[in-house]
Design a protein around this motif. Structure first.
Motif, PDB file in Angstrom:
ATOM      1  N   VAL A  65    -114.463  -2.420 -29.653  1.00  0.00           N
ATOM      2  CA  VAL A  65    -114.075  -1.281 -28.750  1.00  0.00           C
ATOM      3  C   VAL A  65    -114.937  -0.420 -29.165  1.00  0.00           C
ATOM      4  O   VAL A  65    -115.586   0.423 -28.081  1.00  0.00           O
ATOM      5  N   TYR A  66    -115.567   0.293 -30.220  1.00  0.00           N
ATOM      6  CA  TYR A  66    -116.398   1.215 -30.547  1.00  0.00           C
ATOM      7  C   TYR A  66    -117.757   0.852 -31.092  1.00  0.00           C
ATOM      8  O   TYR A  66    -118.666   1.526 -31.037  1.00  0.00           O
ATOM      9  N   LYS A  69    -121.282   0.929 -29.519  1.00  0.00           N
ATOM     10  CA  LYS A  69    -121.690   2.151 -28.700  1.00  0.00           C
ATOM     11  C   LYS A  69    -122.415   2.926 -29.637  1.00  0.00           C
ATOM     12  O   LYS A  69    -122.731   3.020 -30.554  1.00  0.00           O
ATOM     13  N   HIS A 102    -120.391  -4.661 -25.857  1.00  0.00           N
ATOM     14  CA  HIS A 102    -120.017  -3.662 -25.324  1.00  0.00           C
ATOM     15  C   HIS A 102    -120.638  -2.306 -25.951  1.00  0.00           C
ATOM     16  O   HIS A 102    -119.830  -2.126 -26.920  1.00  0.00           O
ATOM     17  N   TRP A 106    -124.332   3.479 -21.507  1.00  0.00           N
ATOM     18  CA  TRP A 106    -123.096   4.201 -20.824  1.00  0.00           C
ATOM     19  C   TRP A 106    -123.568   5.688 -20.809  1.00  0.00           C
ATOM     20  O   TRP A 106    -124.011   6.369 -21.749  1.00  0.00           O
ATOM     21  N   ASN A 149    -122.603   0.198 -18.307  1.00  0.00           N
ATOM     22  CA  ASN A 149    -121.255   0.403 -18.049  1.00  0.00           C
ATOM     23  C   ASN A 149    -121.070   1.625 -17.370  1.00  0.00           C
ATOM     24  O   ASN A 149    -121.398   2.682 -17.630  1.00  0.00           O
ATOM     25  N   GLU A 150    -120.178   1.276 -16.322  1.00  0.00           N
ATOM     26  CA  GLU A 150    -119.716   2.544 -15.397  1.00  0.00           C
ATOM     27  C   GLU A 150    -120.639   3.253 -14.622  1.00  0.00           C
ATOM     28  O   GLU A 150    -120.880   4.454 -14.824  1.00  0.00           O
ATOM     29  N   GLN A 233    -113.360  -4.195 -15.286  1.00  0.00           N
ATOM     30  CA  GLN A 233    -112.473  -3.771 -16.142  1.00  0.00           C
ATOM     31  C   GLN A 233    -111.264  -3.894 -16.116  1.00  0.00           C
ATOM     32  O   GLN A 233    -110.499  -4.408 -17.161  1.00  0.00           O
ATOM     33  N   HIS A 235    -108.603  -1.510 -15.780  1.00  0.00           N
ATOM     34  CA  HIS A 235    -107.604  -0.847 -16.365  1.00  0.00           C
ATOM     35  C   HIS A 235    -106.620  -0.268 -15.213  1.00  0.00           C
ATOM     36  O   HIS A 235    -106.932   0.550 -14.604  1.00  0.00           O
ATOM     37  N   GLU A 265    -111.558  -5.681 -19.480  1.00  0.00           N
ATOM     38  CA  GLU A 265    -110.795  -4.542 -20.156  1.00  0.00           C
ATOM     39  C   GLU A 265    -109.387  -4.462 -19.772  1.00  0.00           C
ATOM     40  O   GLU A 265    -108.922  -3.490 -19.595  1.00  0.00           O
ATOM     41  N   TRP A 307    -107.934  -4.936 -23.305  1.00  0.00           N
ATOM     42  CA  TRP A 307    -108.424  -3.875 -24.041  1.00  0.00           C
ATOM     43  C   TRP A 307    -107.525  -3.710 -24.962  1.00  0.00           C
ATOM     44  O   TRP A 307    -106.925  -2.589 -25.254  1.00  0.00           O
ATOM     45  N   TRP A 315    -105.834   2.373 -26.759  1.00  0.00           N
ATOM     46  CA  TRP A 315    -106.738   3.782 -26.436  1.00  0.00           C
ATOM     47  C   TRP A 315    -105.563   4.635 -25.609  1.00  0.00           C
ATOM     48  O   TRP A 315    -105.859   5.931 -25.794  1.00  0.00           O
TER      49      TRP A 315
END
Ligand code: XIL
Length: 354
Positions: A65-66, A69, A102, A106, A149-150, A233, A235, A265, A307, A315
């Motif tokens: 998840v983190y 990053k 991941h 970003w 990402n995004e 993703q 979501h 995700e 996710w 989250w």
């Protein structure tokens, strides 16, 4: 005193805490699905042994998840703190799980020291150095990387729209192609992904975002950039319909270009759904079913990650809590690691792992 023998299962899960890899466990009721995985944090794995057990039971892949990053990985300009992501990779490799990365770039969550970047030359140097170092560190060990990402703004008035970020402020939108080329040079066999959200629903905002993602993909392909897959993703918004035709046409077009499509995700935002768990779970599973039907219409999925795995660790508790303060239920397992209709839906769209 002779030490107590440690069971094989205890050893595998204990390995999470110690960072040692261990042989795969033959846990009872293994229902691993090929290509199905979940996002996980090292903290949650260490705090709750049932999480590792559930991952071993259902998954064949994880994604941090983190831990990969920029924020956690780059405490300062000179430092790369790989320990926590390495521990997750050791957990994966010790339990016959794959791991994906991941993410490499970003717009969000950059460490404060990046505010001291003041020129295009410096921006390019830092971006390339980061991608080279991180992708090389994991070379040959990850299935895929979310390279960018995004990259599309929430409101994309034209298909040319791209999100502004630190890198674009110095380099223009060429930072995207640069990121893909740098990642490919550092790890030539890993699959490289552009990952985006809010392209799955009915409505002008989603349609425009999808059109901008499509244009970005074609621009990268036209430039000969090493792009291998598009990550949706997913979501999903619980109360907004899925654009089944739009999504399946998009996926078919991407596949027609030789790209893979991943669901990266998946979870369902249940903020505005009924409070009663059974009713909520049914709507959540129906949204998942709708998107998976659309995405798999052209071809079966071979990469599908949620996710998180259990509602115990999501989250949404922080980011998208319910107004009535009832716990969110966005994931395939409930907070006690029991499967919900969401998991049955995943099982219908995946095959048992060999
Ligand atoms: C989220 C994490 O789950 C949160 O805990 C964190 O505070 C912010 O990032 N899209 C992404 C993920 O690509 O990296 C985000 O993860 C969720 C949305």
């Amino acid at each position: 005193m002779t030490p107590m023998p440690i069971s094989r299962r205890q050893f595998v899960y204990a390995a999470v805490a110690t960072g040692f890899a261990a042989a795969a466990s033959a846990a009872p009721l293994v229902r691993r699905r090929k290509g199905y995985g979940a996002a996980v944090t090292l903290d949650d794995l260490q705090a709750e042994p049932r999480l590792a057990q559930a991952i071993n039971q259902y998954c064949t892949e994880i994604v941090p998840v983190y831990e990969l990053k920029w924020g956690p990985l780059r405490p300062s300009r000179d430092a790369f703190a790989f320990e926590r992501a390495d521990a997750l990779l050791a957990f994966a490799e010790g339990n016959r799980l794959k791991m994906r990365g991941h993410n490499l770039v970003w717009y969000y969550g950059l460490p404060d020291w990046t505010k001291d970047i003041h020129s295009a030359a410096e921006a390019e140097r830092e971006l390339v150095h980061h991608i080279e170092t991180v992708a090389s560190h994991y070379r040959g060990r990850l299935t895929s990387w979310d390279v960018v990402n995004e990259p599309i703004p929430d409101w994309a008035p034209t298909p040319e729209a791209r999100r502004d970020c630190l890198w674009s402020s110095f380099l223009g939108q060429r930072y995207i192609e640069l990121a893909f080329r740098t990642a490919h040079a550092a790890d030539p066999d890993v699959r490289l992904v552009v990952n985006e959200y809010d392209v799955e629903h009915v409505g002008p905002r989603f349609e425009k975002k999808r059109a901008a993602l499509r244009r970005l993909v074609f621009d990268l392909l036209d430039a000969g950039a090493p792009l291998h897959a598009v990550g949706l993703q997913c979501h999903l918004r619980g109360a907004t319909p899925i654009d089944r035709d739009g999504v399946s046409a998009f996926v078919a077009e991407m596949r027609g270009e030789g790209l893979d499509v991943y669901v990266t995700e998946l979870d369902v935002i249940d903020q505005d759904l009924p409070a009663a768990p059974a009713a909520r779970d049914a709507i959540v599973a129906a949204q998942v079913e709708a998107v998976l039907e659309a995405v798999t219409a052209p071809a079966p999925l071979d990469t599908l990650l949620t996710w998180g795995l259990s509602d115990r660790f999501t989250w949404m508790t922080q980011t998208l809590p319910r107004a009535d303060h009832i716990p969110n239920r966005p994931l395939p397992l409930d907070a006690d690691f029991q499967p919900k209709p969401f998991m049955a839906t995943i099982e219908r769209f995946t095959r048992a792992a060999a």
